[in-house]
Every structure is written in structure tokens, then in C-alpha cells.
Design an enzyme around this catalytic site. Sequence first.
Site, PDB file in Angstrom:
ATOM      1  CB  SER A  64       3.834  74.760  42.161  1.00  0.00           C
ATOM      2  OG  SER A  64       5.093  74.743  41.812  1.00  0.00           O
ATOM      3  NE  ARG A 117       6.781  66.140  33.774  1.00  0.00           N
ATOM      4  CZ  ARG A 117       5.939  67.156  34.590  1.00  0.00           C
ATOM      5  NH1 ARG A 117       6.401  68.308  34.599  1.00  0.00           N
ATOM      6  NH2 ARG A 117       4.628  66.828  34.959  1.00  0.00           N
ATOM      7  CG  ASP A 120       7.389  71.351  48.578  1.00  0.00           C
ATOM      8  OD1 ASP A 120       8.570  71.388  47.786  1.00  0.00           O
ATOM      9  OD2 ASP A 120       6.507  72.544  48.311  1.00  0.00           O
ATOM     10  CG  HIS A 159       6.305  71.075  44.666  1.00  0.00           C
ATOM     11  ND1 HIS A 159       6.284  71.976  45.607  1.00  0.00           N
ATOM     12  CD2 HIS A 159       5.918  71.191  43.626  1.00  0.00           C
ATOM     13  CE1 HIS A 159       5.644  73.036  44.638  1.00  0.00           C
ATOM     14  NE2 HIS A 159       5.869  72.636  43.318  1.00  0.00           N
ATOM     15  CG  ASP A 160       3.773  66.915  42.120  1.00  0.00           C
ATOM     16  OD1 ASP A 160       3.991  68.068  41.780  1.00  0.00           O
ATOM     17  OD2 ASP A 160       4.311  65.694  41.200  1.00  0.00           O
TER      18      ASP A 160
END
Lengths: 405, 206
Positions: free
Chosen positions: A166, A236, A332, A365-366
Amino acid sequence: MTSHDGDDLTAAARLREADEPSSPVIRFGKDRPLRLDAGVDLAPWQIAYQTYGTLNADKSNAILVCHALTGDQHVASKNPLTGKSGWWSMMVGPGRPLDTDRFLVICANVLGGCMGTTGPASTNPETGKPYALDMPLVTIRDMVRSQAMLVDELDIDTLFAVVGGSMGGMQVLQWVASYPDRLFSTAVLCAGARHSSQNIAFHEVGRQAVMADPNWCNGKYLEFDVRPSKGLAVARMAAHVTYMSDESLHRKFGRSLQNRDHVTFGFDADFQIESYLRHQGMTFVDRFDANSYLYVTRAMDYFDLAAEYGGVLAHAFQGSKTRFCIASVNSDWLFPTSESRVVVHALNAAGANVSFVEIDSPRGHDAFLLNEPELFTMIRGFLTGAAGVRGILPPALADDWEAHV
Amino acid sequence: MSDAPMTEIRIDHKVIAELVELNSRVLDVGCGDGELLQLLATQKGADARGIEISQIGVNFCVARGLSVIQGDANEDLAAYPDGAFDYVVLSQTLQATWDPKEVMTRLLRIGEHVIVSIPNFGYWQNRLHLMFKGRMPVTDYLPHSWYNTPNIHFCTLRDFVDLTKEVGCTVDKAVVLNGIGQRIPIQAPWWLWNLFGEQAVFLLKE
């Protein structure tokens, strides 16, 4: 102890980490400023970091890990604020792909961060108060410049590898462009050579949430001893959604209700996903500074590597002798595979030595931070091949845990 | 993974390795598990790169320390500059591409030489199969049925030579192998190659 006391203790600990981190820190005086892309010199300034493993006699086995947006230098050590184990403990450690029995692994808190490297929560020596918005804006290239000065301080000329996902992956690409002779190999995970319009949009939503919180006080909240916790938590929550995928959310939560049998016809957290996001937001504000969030998201937004090279990304990699390992995740949508392919094609055009794989995972993504055996296998294999050419010890063969997870 | 024992090396890979000069830059398009790349890197000191469409293949290659990108001949050749490689290899893959002529043109652009290995649909067993059984040939070498074969553009060796003329390249060398992997002598006439060759490896130049 009341929860308010607990908050104060956490806040105090977080403030302490900003100026006097529990990590090793290198302080650069006024005679050694950090030249920023914004056109100003930052001095004095400091960089906090962690190391794992031992540097060999040739100083040829050092790996720099670049952390993502809200990560920190505690890649494989207990986080002093959360007490949790390092954020990439599965990737970095004895016998892991970034094998700390074989490599010296370095990870530094990014410039603009809040874990001991100079950022908006750090004390401005001119005023004795936190910088807040008086801190100049920083870029990915500034972060990399600060890391290069750290690597100099550690007396390392060439890094065996620079690895990151990232925003960390952006730093890795910038490393290649800025210091082509100082890195032997690189791994870029779930990243791209620029921040897309959609990604800038999500960051802007987050920043506006922070700045809309009355406790933000035009950035001077630390002076007033308040925190824009609600705004930062909302930021967040929105960002966290972008780190997952529709499928992973569906698998994890579906439409399940939180500790209840029926919806309550109100705005309580009826659904598990709501409760989960609220929890993510609340725990985040305990460990992260709101202004830091503004600065590091901005750094990502400004990143467009091709723009520095006349709009031709391949020019950023021209003549590079570095070995590249690029990986994306098929679910992602923050940094989709197409962004990685742009990088791969530019590397091909530049004649660079590149491997690329799209990892099949529903986790979004994570995924690069999670237990993805295919990713571990790929990184281990890539580093094994690179170590062979470099003439240093490769990572140990895969543990059973990795092969059979 | 990286030190996994290799199975016996494919005969066309051995032939290709012989055609490649020492210390060349080579791109293997459709490199599978990386057997040829490994062979070229270790025996020929080649700077060997690969493209492979299957994720399993790519993972296997990268885990062996080979430089391979996940992609295919249709999408991922355009980025390479002209003459980026000394050799571009397409082994047992041309007949599985959508547009073999276009692929050939692209390969010739990015490689000083192009090495193509193809199965010969004009091999005598295939001819007999079709003639006497009246069915599309299914052999040990070409084990697929017509409805699930990846080989959508079969040709005979003579057909392939016609294509080389069409795309304007010359055949520098051709190695034709019979059903038990023996080389058919270079002096043999074309009709013999086309009948007794089960597969062939061509070294081409624009």
C-alpha cells in the site's frame, strides 16, 4: 479507574511516543536538515525505527520495510501503545519469509507519523508547542529521503531489499526512482505508482470528518487538551471499508445482527458490521494522531511517480538493475490489479527484472497484512532467488505452518 | 520448492536450449512451471524472463527464484521495447493463441530472434487417426478431445512455414523431432518432415 482516566493515560502515552519514543531514534540537528518537496528544510528532525536480526560483515543483508498509512515501526515487535504483536509478524521473524535469522530487517516510522518520527504531533522547537498545521506537508519522496538518511546513519550503503505494501509500496517505488543504486531488490504489494481519483476521494472524506469535529480546533487540539476522536473514528470507519471487499464483508458479517434478534428501529449498531466498524474507529483513535492522519493521507494523494518523469512511468525505472517482485490481490479495489499492471508494464518497458503475481484472495486490500500463504511463498521464493544472486544466505525453508495453513 | 527435483526435461526444451547463445536475454512466453527458464539460466547463463497466465505456474516460478510475470501474449507484450530480448520463445503455445499471426508479429518486434516450437498436425499418426477412425486425433502427445482442447489453431509444419513467409521472417534453423524424440536429418525433404515430424522447433529472424 474510570474510562476517562484510561483515555488520558493512552493520550499521554501517545504524546510521549511522538517526542520520546520507546523505539531507537536518530535526531538530526539544525546542521542536517531534511529537504522537503514543499520547498522548506525541516530541522531539527528525528526518525524512530526498529531493527530485527543482525547485519552481516559485508553489510549486504539489510532489508528495509516501509509501513502503510497508519502502520508504524513495530513490524515484528510488541506495539507500545496497543500491546499487540507487530503488524507483520507473520512475514517478519525467525524462519519467516523476511527471516530475521538471516537478514537485518529495519522499519522506520514515516515522516509525518506519530510514533517518534517528526510529524504534526511532535513538539515544534521554535514554540515549544506541537507543530500541528505548522508542520510542512510531506510527500512520499520526503519519507523516502528521511529513510535514506537513516540508512546512512546505520552505515549501510546498499539495501538487499526494500519491501512494502500500500503506501509502503509507494515508498518502495520511490526508493527505486530516488536511489537506484542503493537497493538490490524490491517487493511492492497492493500498491500503485499513483493515487487514483477514487482513492483521493476517500481520503478527502476522512480528512473532512476529522476537520468537521469541533474538537479539532483548527489542528490545535493538543494545545487545548482535547481530541477530535469522533471525526478521526469516522475517518477510520470509512477507510476501513475500502480495505476489505464486498465478499469478505459478506462472509464475515452478512446481515447478521449484533447481540439482538430484531432490528431496533433506531440508529444503534443493529448490524454486526456497524458494531465492527465502530470498534475499529474507537481503537484507532487510541493509537493515532488526527493531524498525522491528515498529513499521511495527503502524502499518498500527492504521489504520482510518472509525473516526476515527464508522465512516462518507465523513465522512473530506466536502467534499473533492481529485481522487482510485484503482487496484487484480485479482490483489492483500492489498489486493483490494473494499477500493479501499469507498474509491471513500465518495468517491462524499462527492461527491468520483474516478477508479478495476482494473489487469489477474497480479503481485499488488507490481504497483504493477513495470513495469505501464497503471498508468503512468493516473497520467500523471490528473496531466495535474489539472495542467491547477491551471494547471501536465503530465508530458511518454509515452516510447516506456512505450507499447511 | 526451489530445490524440488526436476522431472525429465522436455525434449523441445533441450533443443531450444541448444539454439540459444550463451549469456543472452531470453523471454519465454507461456513459461509454465519455468523448466526452460531454469535450464537457460543454469546452462546458458541467460538473463531469462517469463510470462505465464496461470497463477499456479507463476507462483511456482517465482518461488524457484525465476523472474516471471502473470500475463499473456495478447495483453502483455506491447509494453516491451523493440528488440528487448535476444530471443523470444513460444514453446507449444502458438496453436493455443487467438491470433497466431498477430502474436508472431509481436514476438518478432521484441526479439532479435524468435524460437517457436509447435506440434505437427500433419504427423502420420494424426493423419491415420483422422483417415481410419474418422475422428479428431487424440494421442499421448495431443491428449485433448476437440471440445476441450486449448489448441484452437492447429497447423502442419508446412502451414507454419507459410506463416513465417506471410509475416516476413526467415527460418534460420529448424529441428524436427519424430515420435520418439529423434531428430529427422536436416537434408530430408519437406514432405518427409511434414509426415514423420511429431513436433518441430524453429529459429526465426525478421
